[in-house]
Design a protein around this motif. Structure first.
Motif, PDB file in Angstrom:
ATOM      1  N   GLN A 146       0.998  -1.521   0.022  1.00  0.00           N
ATOM      2  CA  GLN A 146      -0.211   0.036   0.250  1.00  0.00           C
ATOM      3  C   GLN A 146       0.423   1.191   0.230  1.00  0.00           C
ATOM      4  N   VAL A 193       3.869   1.932  -1.069  1.00  0.00           N
ATOM      5  CA  VAL A 193       3.947   2.302  -3.051  1.00  0.00           C
ATOM      6  C   VAL A 193       3.622   2.306  -3.818  1.00  0.00           C
ATOM      7  N   HIS A 194       2.333   2.068  -3.673  1.00  0.00           N
ATOM      8  CA  HIS A 194       1.372   1.339  -4.181  1.00  0.00           C
ATOM      9  C   HIS A 194       1.451   0.613  -4.763  1.00  0.00           C
ATOM     10  N   ALA A 195       1.845  -0.922  -4.564  1.00  0.00           N
ATOM     11  CA  ALA A 195       1.701  -1.476  -5.836  1.00  0.00           C
ATOM     12  C   ALA A 195       0.411  -2.640  -5.551  1.00  0.00           C
ATOM     13  N   ARG A 196      -0.140  -3.376  -6.471  1.00  0.00           N
ATOM     14  CA  ARG A 196      -1.293  -4.036  -6.713  1.00  0.00           C
ATOM     15  C   ARG A 196      -1.052  -5.901  -5.698  1.00  0.00           C
ATOM     16  N   CYS A 242       7.347   6.227  -6.018  1.00  0.00           N
ATOM     17  CA  CYS A 242       6.258   4.776  -5.153  1.00  0.00           C
ATOM     18  C   CYS A 242       5.884   4.322  -7.670  1.00  0.00           C
ATOM     19  N   ASP A 284       3.752   4.290  -8.973  1.00  0.00           N
ATOM     20  CA  ASP A 284       2.307   5.531  -9.911  1.00  0.00           C
ATOM     21  C   ASP A 284       2.720   6.774  -9.748  1.00  0.00           C
ATOM     22  N   GLN A 343       4.604   8.724  -7.929  1.00  0.00           N
ATOM     23  CA  GLN A 343       4.359   9.709  -6.057  1.00  0.00           C
ATOM     24  C   GLN A 343       5.412   9.843  -5.829  1.00  0.00           C
ATOM     25  N   LYS A 363       7.262   9.779  -1.832  1.00  0.00           N
ATOM     26  CA  LYS A 363       6.513  10.213  -0.239  1.00  0.00           C
ATOM     27  C   LYS A 363       8.036   9.841   0.394  1.00  0.00           C
ATOM     28  N   ASP A 405       4.557   6.285   7.302  1.00  0.00           N
ATOM     29  CA  ASP A 405       4.615   7.509   5.150  1.00  0.00           C
ATOM     30  C   ASP A 405       4.708   8.256   6.793  1.00  0.00           C
TER      31      ASP A 405
END
Length: 487
Positions: A170, A172-175, A220, A222, A224, A226, A249
């Motif tokens: 979540q 690193v916005h990985a699926r 990330c 996508d 982004q 952080k 984060d």
């Protein structure tokens, strides 16, 4: 014939390292060796020991004759089977029996049985299985803990990600894990932090020391960015050394902190503006009033000029102190400084002014040099301000004591006056813009002093008793020489 066979086997029986026995085809012990007696819990010297064994281990003899019967039809008349045997003391044994059918002139005569105690091996296997089960349970619990942790957890080996928990996915916005496992942390950590990352790896591989907490800017999946903060522990993972990093984060937290700092700066700027307006408005009002009086008067008064000049000098003092306060102190060129000559120069400079007020400046200092890192002119300004404040606080004669001491890490310079002192409430307000206990002060001098000390990595402590005086103690980091640090 049987007696001949017994004599032939006797040396083997007596010196064998495992239990051995000759057993009749009908299922009774003919001869046993000492090792087997010990294994079964009997003494070979006991009377009727053979008959006792026949009675106690009838189930063993039955198993031997049953298995031995099948050997008579085999080309090779020998075989092995496993049996549970209970000792006379009650202990359960796991025994492997190697059975050979002995012939004489192609006629079966008896069985040669070798008893191999496998109990220890079996117990060891059982313990290993139990330990393996326990470790598997611990690993499962550990896995469940990681999966449910709200903080991001990454396990890496040689900088390559081996495991990520859902919180890390979540972050690193990985699926799913396939997007993260197997990639280098260099791809996630922003290039501006790659040097810090490589230094941490170098520290681990060279010294095997625990890694301290660190802050990274990450990219990330996508695109982004952080800001994350966390720590790393060294563990064994899948049979090899690895590093587990736990991160959170702090992007929003840092933004709030910066917003608060900006708000504080704006508040301080507002307070300064209000103070400046107030401090400068009063002398400007006086100057304006005297100018009107001079215009309406036929003759000018020298006293008016003196007052106007005094007020203009006050405005100049306020502006100069504000300019000093606004200078970026962090840009000074620091170098190794012996603080003792600096204090001597300041005392010499302030001695004339002190003598005019009948004040004596006393200095107590070590004989050997005391090294710090700093900028000489700014340090002089600090102690000039403190000595000047001490003299201003003393209405009549007295003494100001300057004391320099050191400990393992710090240099302590104390300036103690015999002035009017301050209350706890007054000490608390020191450092606020334009707060001062002096009639003609601006309050900016102490703010300048605080800033210089802070930028030198030090601190200042105030101890004061009303009507008995005040002690300002400046604490600065001590510079340890190369020779001293190597001892």
């Amino acid at each position: 014939m049987l007696r001949d066979h017994l004599q032939r086997y006797d040396p083997v029986f007596q010196h064998a390292a495992i239990g051995m026995a000759l057993i009749s085809l009908q299922g009774s012990f003919i001869q046993v060796n000492p090792v087997l007696c010990e294994l079964l819990g009997y003494s070979q010297q006991q009377p009727d020991s053979i008959s006792q064994l026949d009675h106690a281990y009838q189930d063993v003899l039955s198993a031997v004759t049953e298995f031995g019967g099948s050997l008579q039809s085999q080309p090779l008349p020998q075989g092995t089977f496993e049996l549970q045997i209970q000792q006379t003391a009650g202990r359960q044994l796991t025994v492997t029996i190697h059975l050979t059918l002995i012939y004489d002139e192609q006629v079966p005569q008896y069985y040669l049985a070798q008893f191999e105690n496998r109990s220890l091996l079996t117990e060891t296997k059982t313990q290993l299985l139990s330990t393996e089960t326990m470790l598997r349970d611990i690993q499962d619990s550990y896995q469940q803990l990681l999966e449910k942790m709200p903080l991001a957890v990454l396990i890496t080996r040689n900088g390559v990600i081996q495991y990520v928990n859902p919180a890390a996915l979540q972050l690193v916005h990985a699926r799913d894990q396939s997007e993260a496992i197997g990639i280098s942390t260099d791809e996630i950590v922003d290039s501006s932090y790659h040097y810090s990352l490589s230094e941490r790896r170098k520290t681990y591989y060279e010294h095997q020391t625990p890694l301290q907490s660190i802050t990274y800017l990450i990219n990330c999946m996508d695109g982004q960015q952080k800001l994350v903060e966390g720590f790393t522990l060294l563990i064994n993972y899948d049979g090899g050394p690895a590093a587990v990093g736990v991160f959170k984060d702090i992007t929003e937290q840092r933004e709030k902190e910066e917003f608060m700092m900006q708000s504080e700066k704006l508040t301080m700027a507002g307070q300064l503006a209000a103070g400046i307006a107030h401090e400068i408005r009063n002398p400007l009002t006086s100057i304006n009033g005297f100018m009107k009086l001079m215009r309406s008067s036929d003759r000018s008064s020298e006293a008016y000029f003196d007052i106007m000049e005094s007020e203009l000098k006050r405005i100049e003092l306020i502006v100069n102190e504000l300019l000093v306060l606004s200078k970026p102190q962090s840009k000074h060129k620091s170098q190794a400084v012996d603080i003792l000559p600096v204090i001597d120069q300041v005392v010499t400079l302030m001695d004339v002014q002190a003598t005019l007020k009948n004040i004596e400046i006393l200095c107590d200092k070590p004989d050997s040099p005391v090294q710090i890192v700093g900028e000489v002119n700014q340090l002089k300004q600090v102690f000039i301000n403190l000595l000047k404040n001490g003299m201003d606080a003393m209405a009549s004669s007295g003494s100001i004591h300057v004391m320099i001491t050191t400990n393992e890490h710090e240099v302590l310079i104390s300036v103690k006056d015999e002035g009017s002192g301050m209350t706890a409430e007054q000490i608390q307000q020191l450092g606020q813009p334009f707060y001062t206990t002096k009639e003609t002060g601006t309050g900016l001098g102490y703010m300048i002093t605080q800033n210089i000390i802070h930028n030198h990595g030090g601190s200042i402590q105030i101890d004061s008793v009303p009507d008995r005086g005040t002690t300002f103690t400046v604490k600065l980091p001590k510079l340890v020489s190369v020779e001293a640090s190597s001892n």
